[in-house]
Each structure stands twice: as structure tokens, then as C-alpha cells.
Write an enzyme that holds these catalytic residues in place. Structure first.
Site, PDB file in Angstrom:
ATOM      1  N   MET A  30       0.853  -1.194   0.000  1.00  0.00           N
ATOM      2  CA  MET A  30       0.000   0.000   0.000  1.00  0.00           C
ATOM      3  C   MET A  30       0.890   1.247   0.000  1.00  0.00           C
ATOM      4  O   MET A  30       0.459   2.336   0.365  1.00  0.00           O
ATOM      5  CB  MET A  30      -0.933  -0.006   1.203  1.00  0.00           C
ATOM      6  CG  MET A  30      -1.910  -1.186   1.162  1.00  0.00           C
ATOM      7  SD  MET A  30      -3.469  -0.871   1.966  1.00  0.00           S
ATOM      8  CE  MET A  30      -2.943  -0.533   3.610  1.00  0.00           C
ATOM      9  N   HIS A  34       9.270   0.982   3.180  1.00  0.00           N
ATOM     10  CA  HIS A  34      10.405   1.025   4.103  1.00  0.00           C
ATOM     11  C   HIS A  34      11.303  -0.173   3.813  1.00  0.00           C
ATOM     12  O   HIS A  34      11.016  -0.961   2.894  1.00  0.00           O
ATOM     13  CB  HIS A  34       9.914   1.053   5.562  1.00  0.00           C
ATOM     14  CG  HIS A  34       8.888  -0.014   5.863  1.00  0.00           C
ATOM     15  ND1 HIS A  34       9.208  -1.343   5.929  1.00  0.00           N
ATOM     16  CD2 HIS A  34       7.546   0.064   6.067  1.00  0.00           C
ATOM     17  CE1 HIS A  34       8.127  -2.041   6.200  1.00  0.00           C
ATOM     18  NE2 HIS A  34       7.089  -1.228   6.276  1.00  0.00           N
ATOM     19  N   HIS A  37       9.750  -3.621   3.065  1.00  0.00           N
ATOM     20  CA  HIS A  37       9.279  -3.864   1.695  1.00  0.00           C
ATOM     21  C   HIS A  37      10.473  -4.145   0.768  1.00  0.00           C
ATOM     22  O   HIS A  37      10.401  -5.019  -0.093  1.00  0.00           O
ATOM     23  CB  HIS A  37       8.543  -2.628   1.153  1.00  0.00           C
ATOM     24  CG  HIS A  37       7.267  -2.314   1.870  1.00  0.00           C
ATOM     25  ND1 HIS A  37       7.118  -1.189   2.646  1.00  0.00           N
ATOM     26  CD2 HIS A  37       6.075  -2.965   1.915  1.00  0.00           C
ATOM     27  CE1 HIS A  37       5.894  -1.152   3.142  1.00  0.00           C
ATOM     28  NE2 HIS A  37       5.243  -2.219   2.717  1.00  0.00           N
ATOM     29  N   GLY A 149       5.373 -10.078   4.269  1.00  0.00           N
ATOM     30  CA  GLY A 149       6.094  -9.955   5.538  1.00  0.00           C
ATOM     31  C   GLY A 149       5.340 -10.657   6.665  1.00  0.00           C
ATOM     32  O   GLY A 149       4.118 -10.533   6.773  1.00  0.00           O
TER      33      GLY A 149
END
Ligand code: PAF
Length: 283
Positions: A30, A34, A37, A149
Site C-alpha cells: 500500500m 520502508h 518492503h 512480511g
């Protein structure tokens, strides 16, 4: 890095690439990217021929509309980061492109009990929204592997159920949570914390780590009670839940004993400075 804005163009492209034998790795996001990702991008690049990321702030997964409007949008910076880290394709659809006129009449997906526990219980409709957009993204991207994640542990279970139920030929690759030096799990929401808040948020990892270390010492019930006391002693936390569950399927555990050879996960959700933070640790 090439950018696609429409489902049709993207599908035509990925279909071609698959016909050429390319293995497509997909990182759905989305935005407000950071290091967490970027580690998913790096893993996909190491394992696939083509790495595709999407940025789409999905309105249907925000149970609180205020949260949707407050969600950070920084497409320029995100695009730059993805380019610098070697992402091949970015899918950047609009809300109209993903939902057209259907925004208000989404067909419910069967999420089962995952929709009624933990995040599902606290954020009604959230996983319906996640499953809806993830299915649309998977049908658009047609990935071979999807990199997610572990910080959103329950979300991974929901997405695994979706691909099982729909017979999608996709492999989910669960990747470790990246943490700040004080243990705070990296998250786009951390941007909304003050510097002091970021320090205080390190408590979450301390509590999860305490549970992990005490598994060998006390019963689940005692460890959990002590961990909750640790949080209760800090008046800046508003704890939503701290639970121990089976890691396999998030079902409830027997709090009287740990079972040999069984994987457990400790899951945390709480509010700090008006920001809702979640984290978990497999024990
Ligand atoms: O984890 C996220 O960022 C989102 O829930 C996802 C998977 C991109 C769906 O909108």
C-alpha cells in the site's frame, strides 16, 4: 522500471512474460515503503526472473474511513525507491480501475474463523477487504510467487486460505519481519509516531521476546500473565490483545501446558500515541 496503470495492459504483459517462461515474483503493497518492503523486493529478485510491485491504498480494508484518508501516500518517493532497488514493474492502479462501480457491492469471500479472531475481531471487514483486493491483484498480476512480511501473520493465513480455496497456482513466501535497533517492527504506521513514541514502541518486542525466553520456564498461562503485567505497568499503552496461538492455523492453545513439537506464536496489538501497532513472534 516500467509502470502499468490498467489491469488489461498489465495482464497482457505478464501473460506474454509467462509464455516466455519467466517466473514472476510479486510484492503487493500500500506504499509508504520502508526497508521491510525492500527486503521483499530483494528476495523476489533473488528467486524470480521478473519482480513486480503494486502500490494501491485499498479503501475496502480500512474499517475506519479516517485511517484510509490519513494513510501516507508518497508515490514519487516509493517509485524512486523501487527503481533504485531494481524492481522491474510497478502496478499503480486507481480506485476506479480496481473496483469500478462495484465498491459498495463486494461479494463476500469465505475467510472462515480467521475473520472472527484477533485482527478479524478487532477490525470488522478488514480481511474481507484484504482478500478482495488480493484476489483482484493476483488475477491481474498472475504471479508465480508472492512475497509477504510475517509482521502481518494473520494476513498471510488469510491469503494462504484464499489461494487454496480458489486453486490459484501461487506460492506464498513468508519473509522475516525487519526491526529497528530497539526491536520495533518496521511498518508504514511508525511514521505517525513521535521519536519518543518510537522508543516506547520497542516495548512490544521486549514483551514478545520475554514470552519466547520464558517458554522453557513457566506455563503459557503464567508467561502470558507476566507479559501482560509488563505492558500494564506502562501507562502509555492501550493494549488490545496479547495472545498465544498455534502458529499453524492460529487456533486456541491449551494455556495449562506447552506441547512438545508444537509451534506457537505470540501476537500483540495495542495503541500508542493514537497509532495502532501490531507485531508477533514465533516461539
Ligand atoms: O499488507 C498490505 O500492505 C496490504 O494488506 C496488501 C496485502 C497490499 C493488500 O492491500
Amino acid at each position: 522500471m516500467e509502470i502499468f496503470y490498467t489491469v488489461n495492459e498489465l495482464r497482457a504483459y505478464t501473460q506474454n512474460q509467462k509464455a516466455l517462461g519467466m517466473v514472476i515474483g510479486f510484492v503487493p503493497t500500500m506504499g509508504a515503503l520502508h526497508q521491510g518492503h525492500l527486503s521483499l523486493i530483494a528476495r523476489s529478485k533473488a528467486e524470480c526472473n521478473l519482480t513486480l510491485a503494486s502500490i494501491f491504498v485499498n479503501p475496502t480494508q480500512f474499517n475506519d474511513p479516517k485511517d484510509y484518508y490519513k494513510y501516507p501516500r508518497m508515490t514519487e518517493t516509493d517509485g524512486q525507491m523501487l527503481r533504485e532497488h531494481g524492481c522491474d514493474i510497478l502496478f499503480l492502479p486507481s480506485v476506479d480501475e480496481m473496483y469500478q462501480h462495484l465498491l459498495l457491492e463486494i461479494s463476500p469471500l469465505n475467510i472462515g474463523y480467521l475473520d472472527t479472531i484477533l485482527e478479524g475481531a478487532k477490525r470488522p471487514g478488514h480481511y474481507q477487504g484484504v482478500a478482495t483486493i488480493v484476489e483482484k491483484l493476483f488475477l491481474s498480476v498472475q504471479p508465480d510467487k508472492v512475497y509477504l512480511g510475517l509482521k502481518d501473520f494473520q494476513q498471510i493465513k488469510v491469503i494462504e486460505k484464499l489461494i487454496r480455496d480458489k486453486y490459484m497456482p501461487i506460492k506464498i513466501v513468508s519473509c522475516p519481519t525487519l526491526r529497528e535497533p530497539n526491536g520495533l517492527a518496521m511498518s508504514s504506521r511508525n511514521m505517525r509516531l513521535s521519536e519518543d513514541g518510537k522508543q516506547k514502541a520497542g516495548d512490544i518486542y521486549q514483551v514478545l521476546d520475554f514470552i519466547q525466553k520464558h517458554r522453557a520456564i513457566d506455563t503459557p498461562e503464567i508467561v502470558l500473565a507476566k507479559a501482560k503485567d509488563m505492558i500494564a505497568s506502562k501507562d502509555y499503552w492501550d493494549l488490545e490483545y496479547l495472545e498465544l496461538r498455534h502458529a499453524q492455523d492460529l487456533s486456541e492453545i491449551d494455556l495449562k501446558h506447552w506441547q512438545e513439537g508444537v509451534d506457537y506464536v505470540a501476537l500483540y496489538a495495542g495503541w500508542l500515541e493514537g497509532v495502532r501497532l501490531i507485531d508477533n513472534l514465533c516461539l
